[in-house]
Motif scaffolding. Structure first.
Motif, PDB file in Angstrom:
ATOM      1  N   VAL B 133      36.969  49.419  43.258  1.00 22.91           N
ATOM      2  CA  VAL B 133      36.377  48.317  42.549  1.00 22.91           C
ATOM      3  C   VAL B 133      37.545  47.952  41.789  1.00 22.91           C
ATOM      4  O   VAL B 133      37.673  46.942  41.590  1.00 22.91           O
ATOM      5  CB  VAL B 133      35.032  48.990  41.718  1.00 22.91           C
ATOM      6  N   ARG B 134      38.522  49.151  41.256  1.00 18.62           N
ATOM      7  CA  ARG B 134      39.634  48.705  40.787  1.00 18.62           C
ATOM      8  C   ARG B 134      40.630  47.902  41.225  1.00 18.62           C
ATOM      9  O   ARG B 134      41.028  46.631  40.976  1.00 18.62           O
ATOM     10  CB  ARG B 134      40.122  50.275  40.443  1.00 18.62           C
ATOM     11  N   HIS B 135      41.266  47.776  42.517  1.00 21.22           N
ATOM     12  CA  HIS B 135      41.122  46.935  43.150  1.00 21.22           C
ATOM     13  C   HIS B 135      40.856  46.115  43.684  1.00 21.22           C
ATOM     14  O   HIS B 135      41.340  44.189  43.154  1.00 21.22           O
ATOM     15  CB  HIS B 135      41.574  47.740  45.038  1.00 21.22           C
ATOM     16  N   GLN B 136      39.304  45.726  43.528  1.00 21.94           N
ATOM     17  CA  GLN B 136      38.787  44.304  43.578  1.00 21.94           C
ATOM     18  C   GLN B 136      38.658  43.482  42.697  1.00 21.94           C
ATOM     19  O   GLN B 136      39.166  42.556  43.226  1.00 21.94           O
ATOM     20  CB  GLN B 136      37.079  44.592  44.452  1.00 21.94           C
ATOM     21  N   ILE B 137      39.095  43.876  41.419  1.00 25.52           N
ATOM     22  CA  ILE B 137      39.136  43.163  39.874  1.00 25.52           C
ATOM     23  C   ILE B 137      40.210  42.718  40.531  1.00 25.52           C
ATOM     24  O   ILE B 137      40.826  41.568  40.034  1.00 25.52           O
ATOM     25  CB  ILE B 137      38.835  44.235  38.725  1.00 25.52           C
ATOM     26  N   ILE B 247      35.027  36.521  38.715  1.00 25.52           N
ATOM     27  CA  ILE B 247      36.158  38.102  38.394  1.00 25.52           C
ATOM     28  C   ILE B 247      34.999  38.802  38.541  1.00 25.52           C
ATOM     29  O   ILE B 247      34.720  39.971  39.691  1.00 25.52           O
ATOM     30  CB  ILE B 247      36.732  38.406  38.205  1.00 25.52           C
ATOM     31  N   VAL B 248      33.653  38.599  38.183  1.00 25.30           N
ATOM     32  CA  VAL B 248      32.342  39.906  37.913  1.00 25.30           C
ATOM     33  C   VAL B 248      31.632  39.394  39.010  1.00 25.30           C
ATOM     34  O   VAL B 248      31.309  40.130  39.585  1.00 25.30           O
ATOM     35  CB  VAL B 248      31.480  39.703  36.616  1.00 25.30           C
ATOM     36  N   SER B 249      31.004  38.165  39.427  1.00 22.90           N
ATOM     37  CA  SER B 249      30.642  37.720  40.519  1.00 22.90           C
ATOM     38  C   SER B 249      31.539  38.031  41.790  1.00 22.90           C
ATOM     39  O   SER B 249      30.770  38.784  42.643  1.00 22.90           O
ATOM     40  CB  SER B 249      30.028  36.214  40.478  1.00 22.90           C
ATOM     41  N   SER B 250      32.457  37.855  41.868  1.00 23.73           N
ATOM     42  CA  SER B 250      33.820  38.478  43.234  1.00 23.73           C
ATOM     43  C   SER B 250      33.328  39.989  43.461  1.00 23.73           C
ATOM     44  O   SER B 250      33.384  40.847  44.523  1.00 23.73           O
ATOM     45  CB  SER B 250      35.046  37.649  43.066  1.00 23.73           C
ATOM     46  N   THR B 251      33.025  40.732  42.417  1.00 23.78           N
ATOM     47  CA  THR B 251      33.334  42.049  42.728  1.00 23.78           C
ATOM     48  C   THR B 251      32.158  42.078  43.035  1.00 23.78           C
ATOM     49  O   THR B 251      31.684  43.140  43.355  1.00 23.78           O
ATOM     50  CB  THR B 251      33.949  42.603  41.198  1.00 23.78           C
ATOM     51  N   LEU B 252      30.536  41.690  42.464  1.00 26.89           N
ATOM     52  CA  LEU B 252      29.476  42.356  42.993  1.00 26.89           C
ATOM     53  C   LEU B 252      29.410  41.812  44.050  1.00 26.89           C
ATOM     54  O   LEU B 252      28.942  42.788  44.862  1.00 26.89           O
ATOM     55  CB  LEU B 252      28.553  41.545  41.874  1.00 26.89           C
ATOM     56  N   LYS B 253      29.657  40.616  44.615  1.00 29.07           N
ATOM     57  CA  LYS B 253      29.381  40.518  46.021  1.00 29.07           C
ATOM     58  C   LYS B 253      30.513  41.326  47.336  1.00 29.07           C
ATOM     59  O   LYS B 253      30.113  42.083  47.745  1.00 29.07           O
ATOM     60  CB  LYS B 253      30.334  38.962  46.202  1.00 29.07           C
ATOM     61  N   HIS B 254      31.681  41.440  46.774  1.00 29.68           N
ATOM     62  CA  HIS B 254      32.224  41.791  48.133  1.00 29.68           C
ATOM     63  C   HIS B 254      32.454  43.881  47.637  1.00 29.68           C
ATOM     64  O   HIS B 254      32.764  44.257  48.540  1.00 29.68           O
ATOM     65  CB  HIS B 254      33.478  41.820  47.738  1.00 29.68           C
TER      66      HIS B 254
END
Lengths: 431, 431
Positions: B133-137, B247-254
């Motif tokens: 998750v850190r990486h995705q953020i 950043i929040v929606s992209s993290t939720l998505k991926h």
């Protein structure tokens, strides 16, 4: 957020826009005045025609000095001869702030003068282009690893042990825990993370308190370090060449304008395609001897040696299997020759020297303990690192690529000091 | 590079593959044995059926311990009930290394025990999910700025001056130049670069030698800091909310699988959509008073105050226009009320507190000189910074977002120590 930038003017041809920026240059031709405005994304020639403008607008031209900030409104016209391909027929100019005696003029300045004014020098066309190339290189690196299943692991900057001596380490007091040191590499941490995630990369600033005053040394530089569980030396070379091809071709593709600004001859960069030549250290020594260089087997390759070797190739060359005695304790030995480490260096062409250093890592617990002893290193700080060989040890390999040297190579620069926004060297830590 | 990873098994259904990994768990059911293998990308249930395997292969099962490394070959089958949706009908097992007494067992361990073994703890499902998750953020943050025309500027870590006192700074000897300090923020450098590139972001590690032993403090943490020329406080808030939504929606998505592993209730995260509520400091004080909290106008908001305020909203709340006396010298004052700074803090919901702090910057030379004097700061180290107000000064604004607090919030963690691969705190700088 609807501000219009110069790089987007192709979407506004024939329309009236307002550009926010700074005076890059100006010139006058009787009843027509030209202001070259920069806004951080490009340059725009703004035309002021006396006959079409109210007098008070036309007269602002006289007040504008280099680097004064302004808003300029006008109509966007295509003009192939203008920088960027567009010009602006000015309707209004609003002065925001008049700059007095901007110190960096179009004349030549000495490097120290410019480095002292790095906060302003960044605005110059050349420095502007370098920073944009740097950004692209970093973006390409992350794209490469992100799209190939690597997990980003930010290894710590503050590390507890000066495991290989303190002579090239910056140190700081760390509360009641004694001294801490600024990291020279995230590799050991990356190895731990590779056992958790399979493929990882660390990417952050690293530090060397080296008293080297050369055109290739900074005390603070960014390094990317992939580490892959189950990779051997050959896999490591496959990864390095695939990675290099991607970042160079991606930078050429997206930053051709900037490389043109830098007058970079990209002939050699365009040749960075797989496969890259692979030679052993023994073969490298053979090249040096053929060229009449007095080089004894067993030593590390110096800068001049690297240049001579790389000159034999028109692509980056991968040199592998170095004498173990000149390489780090954690490198695995060649099973066919215990004197050799399964090390890999990649030398850039055109005299840019080593840009990648890496190896397959020693994965046997007892052998690694032996190496630590041979190198007269303390055992205790490596206990956690040895744990990786105790609990499901696997072959693994990785490498590090220095960002500033890579920027220097791709941009064709003489000195790494221009590759970082605010370079840190032995004799400079300002501004 | 043709290795097959568990996360890619959907491309190999019905085929024979070899997976390289570690024993996560195993269980036995008479003549059928199950090995759960992890390879860093996922978990795979491997089925060993006695009747179909040579005896020596079937017997390797008995030797396998938790975290032993192995190669396992077999046929990929879809199996909705298995973790990841696939299982492997084993044909062969090759042991690479048998782990003995792996210290982290499925039973509960104390946090200090686990932090001491962070190099191994990273392998646990929960820590594995947090790092991804850190990486995705971080990836989403860079994507946001890269795709919106921002130029990455890596501000220096080693900085020459302790401009606001040394009490919370790590310091190191810097050759013959005296002391250097580890950066607390790239902002001042980012302002210089914004004048060169229009829109920039710094993104790197920052340091606070604070003796804070709370669940929200690390001594080393990553921060991203955008800075935009010509932006005012309102533009800054527009940018902050657009950025947070992305950043929040992209993290939720991926990273929905990882957030599920973490048992994160994403109800509030799904609400992070523009517009975010904007309240003044005065209004925030009003909320505190309504809730019966004894808070005097003029003080900074504490952790508890922030929690009370954020509890009134189901989205992050932007609090702006703080008393100048509690904010930094470089913040521009509100033209309508000189007691207020054009500051912005964003408070995360669910009690996660401040995740963004920023402001419009003072852009008038004389005023900034005055502020430096009022704050009893030395003038000389700020000369380069003042230059930005001498040569084409423009309104500008920016903010900083702390990565570890954002990871903590998005993952729903109790303590930031789990948000960094190797967290550094006042009482810990190992491993």
């Amino acid at each position: 957020m609807g501000r219009i930038y110069i790089e987007d003017l192709d979407k506004h041809i024939g329309k009236e826009v307002t550009i926010h920026g700074w005076v890059y240059n100006k010139r006058s031709s009787g009843k027509i005045k030209f202001i070259i405005v920069r806004d951080g994304t490009g340059l725009l020639q703004c035309i002021m025609v006396k006959a079409t403008l109210p007098e008070e607008v036309f007269e602002t031209f006289g007040k504008l000095t280099q680097e004064s900030s302004l808003k300029v409104t006008g109509t966007v016209k295509e003009e192939p001869r203008a920088p960027g391909g567009f010009e602006l027929e000015v309707k209004d100019v609003g002065i925001i702030h008049i700059a007095h005696d901007y110190p960096i003029t179009p004349k030549e300045h000495g490097v120290e003068f410019l480095m002292d004014r790095r906060h302003l020098w960044l605005r110059s066309t050349r420095q502007h282009a370098i920073m944009r190339v740097r950004h692209q290189i970093i973006k390409s690196i992350r794209e490469y690893f992100d799209s190939n299943g690597f997990v980003l692991i930010d290894s710590p900057i503050l590390t507890p042990n000066a495991v290989e001596g303190t002579t090239t380490l910056f140190e700081t007091e760390y509360f009641d825990l004694g001294k801490a040191f600024l990291t020279q590499s995230g590799q050991l941490y990356g190895e731990a993370a590779a056992m958790a995630h399979g493929k990882i990369y660390c990417f952050g600033p690293t530090f060397r308190a080296e008293k080297s005053k050369t055109r290739r040394h900074l005390t603070e530089f960014w390094m990317v370090e992939p580490e892959v569980a189950f990779n051997d030396l050959n896999d490591n070379m496959d990864l390095a060449e695939d990675f290099l091809e991607y970042i160079v071709s991606s930078t050429l593709k997206h930053k051709s304008n900037e490389l043109e600004t830098l007058e970079r001859d990209t002939t050699y960069l365009e040749k960075v395609k797989k496969p890259l030549p692979r030679i052993t250290y023994d073969e490298a020594v053979g090249i040096l001897k053929d060229k009449g260089i007095d080089f004894e087997w067993g030593g590390d390759l110096g800068g001049t040696d690297e240049t001579v070797i790389s000159e034999q190739f028109d692509k980056p060359v991968m040199v592998h299997r170095y004498p173990a005695q000149v390489k780090a304790f954690y490198m695995k030995r060649d099973p066919d020759n215990d004197k050799l480490a399964l090390a890999l260096d990649v030398l850039a062409p055109e005299g840019y020297g080593e840009i990648i250093g890496g190896s397959q890592r020693e994965d046997d617990y007892d052998t690694l303990v032996e190496r630590i002893k041979e190198h007269n290193l303390p055992m205790e700080p490596f206990e956690w690192y040895l744990d990786l060989r105790k609990y499901g040890s696997v072959p693994h390999a990785g490498f590090g690529l220095g960002i500033e040297r890579t920027v220097s190579w791709i941009c064709g620069l003489d000195h790494v000091r221009e590759t970082a926004p605010f370079a840190r060297m032995i004799y400079r830590n300002t501004p």
